[in-house]
Scaffold this motif. Structure first.
Motif, PDB file in Angstrom:
ATOM      1  N   ARG A   9      73.668 107.742  31.705  1.00 47.45           N
ATOM      2  CA  ARG A   9      73.351 106.588  32.540  1.00 47.45           C
ATOM      3  C   ARG A   9      74.592 105.853  33.035  1.00 47.45           C
ATOM      4  O   ARG A   9      74.515 104.683  33.357  1.00 47.45           O
ATOM      5  CB  ARG A   9      72.511 105.596  31.737  1.00 47.45           C
ATOM      6  CG  ARG A   9      71.103 106.036  31.547  1.00 47.45           C
ATOM      7  CD  ARG A   9      70.378 105.715  32.784  1.00 47.45           C
ATOM      8  NE  ARG A   9      68.958 105.904  32.614  1.00 47.45           N
ATOM      9  CZ  ARG A   9      68.124 105.759  33.590  1.00 47.45           C
ATOM     10  NH1 ARG A   9      68.549 105.411  34.765  1.00 47.45           N
ATOM     11  NH2 ARG A   9      66.854 105.967  33.406  1.00 47.45           N
ATOM     12  N   MET A  54      70.618 113.324  31.417  1.00 43.92           N
ATOM     13  CA  MET A  54      71.743 112.927  32.239  1.00 43.92           C
ATOM     14  C   MET A  54      72.207 111.545  31.778  1.00 43.92           C
ATOM     15  O   MET A  54      71.388 110.648  31.589  1.00 43.92           O
ATOM     16  CB  MET A  54      71.304 112.904  33.688  1.00 43.92           C
ATOM     17  CG  MET A  54      72.304 112.316  34.637  1.00 43.92           C
ATOM     18  SD  MET A  54      72.271 113.203  36.179  1.00 43.92           S
ATOM     19  CE  MET A  54      73.806 112.675  36.819  1.00 43.92           C
ATOM     20  N   TYR A  92      76.014 105.685  35.807  1.00 44.51           N
ATOM     21  CA  TYR A  92      76.006 105.741  37.262  1.00 44.51           C
ATOM     22  C   TYR A  92      76.808 104.571  37.819  1.00 44.51           C
ATOM     23  O   TYR A  92      76.508 103.420  37.568  1.00 44.51           O
ATOM     24  CB  TYR A  92      74.547 105.686  37.733  1.00 44.51           C
ATOM     25  CG  TYR A  92      74.387 105.577  39.215  1.00 44.51           C
ATOM     26  CD1 TYR A  92      74.725 106.626  40.046  1.00 44.51           C
ATOM     27  CD2 TYR A  92      73.893 104.406  39.777  1.00 44.51           C
ATOM     28  CE1 TYR A  92      74.566 106.531  41.396  1.00 44.51           C
ATOM     29  CE2 TYR A  92      73.724 104.307  41.129  1.00 44.51           C
ATOM     30  CZ  TYR A  92      74.070 105.367  41.930  1.00 44.51           C
ATOM     31  OH  TYR A  92      73.910 105.274  43.283  1.00 44.51           O
ATOM     32  N   SER A 115      78.166 110.823  42.100  1.00 50.47           N
ATOM     33  CA  SER A 115      77.194 110.507  41.053  1.00 50.47           C
ATOM     34  C   SER A 115      75.776 110.526  41.611  1.00 50.47           C
ATOM     35  O   SER A 115      74.849 111.006  40.959  1.00 50.47           O
ATOM     36  CB  SER A 115      77.484 109.141  40.453  1.00 50.47           C
ATOM     37  OG  SER A 115      78.736 109.145  39.835  1.00 50.47           O
ATOM     38  N   LYS A 116      75.611 109.998  42.823  1.00 47.82           N
ATOM     39  CA  LYS A 116      74.287 110.032  43.452  1.00 47.82           C
ATOM     40  C   LYS A 116      73.838 111.479  43.668  1.00 47.82           C
ATOM     41  O   LYS A 116      72.687 111.816  43.426  1.00 47.82           O
ATOM     42  CB  LYS A 116      74.311 109.299  44.792  1.00 47.82           C
ATOM     43  CG  LYS A 116      74.404 107.813  44.677  1.00 47.82           C
ATOM     44  CD  LYS A 116      74.418 107.185  46.058  1.00 47.82           C
ATOM     45  CE  LYS A 116      74.584 105.679  45.947  1.00 47.82           C
ATOM     46  NZ  LYS A 116      74.640 105.036  47.258  1.00 47.82           N
ATOM     47  N   HIS A 151      64.866 119.597  37.782  1.00 53.76           N
ATOM     48  CA  HIS A 151      63.767 119.347  36.854  1.00 53.76           C
ATOM     49  C   HIS A 151      62.429 119.552  37.564  1.00 53.76           C
ATOM     50  O   HIS A 151      61.523 120.195  37.032  1.00 53.76           O
ATOM     51  CB  HIS A 151      63.862 117.931  36.293  1.00 53.76           C
ATOM     52  CG  HIS A 151      62.714 117.566  35.410  1.00 53.76           C
ATOM     53  ND1 HIS A 151      62.530 118.142  34.177  1.00 53.76           N
ATOM     54  CD2 HIS A 151      61.672 116.723  35.591  1.00 53.76           C
ATOM     55  CE1 HIS A 151      61.436 117.653  33.635  1.00 53.76           C
ATOM     56  NE2 HIS A 151      60.891 116.793  34.476  1.00 53.76           N
ATOM     57  N   ARG A 189      74.797 114.174  41.976  1.00 60.78           N
ATOM     58  CA  ARG A 189      74.489 114.791  40.691  1.00 60.78           C
ATOM     59  C   ARG A 189      73.127 114.345  40.178  1.00 60.78           C
ATOM     60  O   ARG A 189      72.354 115.139  39.653  1.00 60.78           O
ATOM     61  CB  ARG A 189      75.569 114.440  39.657  1.00 60.78           C
ATOM     62  CG  ARG A 189      76.839 115.248  39.864  1.00 60.78           C
ATOM     63  CD  ARG A 189      77.799 115.086  38.756  1.00 60.78           C
ATOM     64  NE  ARG A 189      77.170 115.498  37.499  1.00 60.78           N
ATOM     65  CZ  ARG A 189      77.604 115.157  36.309  1.00 60.78           C
ATOM     66  NH1 ARG A 189      78.670 114.396  36.193  1.00 60.78           N
ATOM     67  NH2 ARG A 189      77.011 115.557  35.230  1.00 60.78           N
ATOM     68  N   ARG A 190      72.845 113.069  40.348  1.00 61.26           N
ATOM     69  CA  ARG A 190      71.556 112.541  39.896  1.00 61.26           C
ATOM     70  C   ARG A 190      70.419 113.183  40.705  1.00 61.26           C
ATOM     71  O   ARG A 190      69.393 113.579  40.152  1.00 61.26           O
ATOM     72  CB  ARG A 190      71.549 111.035  40.045  1.00 61.26           C
ATOM     73  CG  ARG A 190      70.326 110.390  39.508  1.00 61.26           C
ATOM     74  CD  ARG A 190      70.482 108.894  39.555  1.00 61.26           C
ATOM     75  NE  ARG A 190      69.275 108.256  39.109  1.00 61.26           N
ATOM     76  CZ  ARG A 190      68.986 107.013  39.299  1.00 61.26           C
ATOM     77  NH1 ARG A 190      69.858 106.238  39.930  1.00 61.26           N
ATOM     78  NH2 ARG A 190      67.869 106.500  38.867  1.00 61.26           N
ATOM     79  N   PHE A 191      70.590 113.306  42.002  1.00 57.69           N
ATOM     80  CA  PHE A 191      69.581 113.910  42.860  1.00 57.69           C
ATOM     81  C   PHE A 191      69.352 115.369  42.490  1.00 57.69           C
ATOM     82  O   PHE A 191      68.212 115.817  42.363  1.00 57.69           O
ATOM     83  CB  PHE A 191      70.002 113.793  44.329  1.00 57.69           C
ATOM     84  CG  PHE A 191      69.104 114.555  45.259  1.00 57.69           C
ATOM     85  CD1 PHE A 191      67.851 114.058  45.587  1.00 57.69           C
ATOM     86  CD2 PHE A 191      69.512 115.754  45.796  1.00 57.69           C
ATOM     87  CE1 PHE A 191      67.021 114.758  46.431  1.00 57.69           C
ATOM     88  CE2 PHE A 191      68.685 116.461  46.649  1.00 57.69           C
ATOM     89  CZ  PHE A 191      67.440 115.966  46.961  1.00 57.69           C
ATOM     90  N   THR A 192      70.435 116.119  42.306  1.00 60.69           N
ATOM     91  CA  THR A 192      70.283 117.539  41.988  1.00 60.69           C
ATOM     92  C   THR A 192      69.643 117.728  40.614  1.00 60.69           C
ATOM     93  O   THR A 192      68.847 118.647  40.423  1.00 60.69           O
ATOM     94  CB  THR A 192      71.629 118.285  42.037  1.00 60.69           C
ATOM     95  OG1 THR A 192      72.547 117.637  41.181  1.00 60.69           O
ATOM     96  CG2 THR A 192      72.155 118.343  43.455  1.00 60.69           C
ATOM     97  N   TYR A 193      69.964 116.857  39.658  1.00 66.58           N
ATOM     98  CA  TYR A 193      69.337 116.960  38.342  1.00 66.58           C
ATOM     99  C   TYR A 193      67.821 116.762  38.469  1.00 66.58           C
ATOM    100  O   TYR A 193      67.037 117.527  37.926  1.00 66.58           O
ATOM    101  CB  TYR A 193      69.922 115.925  37.372  1.00 66.58           C
ATOM    102  CG  TYR A 193      69.175 115.866  36.065  1.00 66.58           C
ATOM    103  CD1 TYR A 193      69.373 116.850  35.100  1.00 66.58           C
ATOM    104  CD2 TYR A 193      68.257 114.851  35.810  1.00 66.58           C
ATOM    105  CE1 TYR A 193      68.672 116.819  33.904  1.00 66.58           C
ATOM    106  CE2 TYR A 193      67.550 114.821  34.625  1.00 66.58           C
ATOM    107  CZ  TYR A 193      67.766 115.799  33.677  1.00 66.58           C
ATOM    108  OH  TYR A 193      67.071 115.762  32.493  1.00 66.58           O
ATOM    109  N   ASN A 194      67.414 115.732  39.190  1.00 61.74           N
ATOM    110  CA  ASN A 194      65.989 115.463  39.367  1.00 61.74           C
ATOM    111  C   ASN A 194      65.319 116.618  40.119  1.00 61.74           C
ATOM    112  O   ASN A 194      64.197 117.004  39.810  1.00 61.74           O
ATOM    113  CB  ASN A 194      65.760 114.154  40.126  1.00 61.74           C
ATOM    114  CG  ASN A 194      66.116 112.954  39.277  1.00 61.74           C
ATOM    115  OD1 ASN A 194      66.123 113.046  38.055  1.00 61.74           O
ATOM    116  ND2 ASN A 194      66.425 111.852  39.910  1.00 61.74           N
TER     117      ASN A 194
END
Length: 87
Positions: A3, A1, A5, A11-12, A22, A14-19
């Motif tokens: 960086r 993803m 941000y 953006s928050k 994973h 998307r970052r949460f869903t990516y983590n």
């Protein structure tokens, strides 16, 4: 993803869903490994139950053969005594 941000809500998210995705992938891999181990142990359990059932069955058959022989001998003795010449 990437960086880049910038602090906005999207953006928050998307970052949460990516983590989370994973983490879900790692957990899914681990649970599949556990399922594989359970499948192998169940296979061993089934084999053990089969062997125990065959051994118990063979024991019952052997015991029936011994009892049949004993009762056959007792029956022959009783017939011999009944058919004897003595009053």
């Amino acid at each position: 993803m990437p960086r880049d941000y910038n602090g906005d809500l999207y953006s928050k998210f998307r970052r949460f869903t990516y983590n989370f995705q994973h983490l879900e992938t790692v957990i899914g891999r681990e649970s599949r490994m556990k399922q594989d181990r359970k499948a192998n142990s169940k296979s061993g359990q089934v084999m053990l139950e089969y062997v125990m059932a065959v051994a118990i069955f063979m024991g019952v058959v052997l015991m029936a053969m011994l009892l049949y022989d004993a009762f056959q001998a007792y029956g022959n003795r009783a017939l011999y005594l009944i058919g004897s010449e003595y009053p």
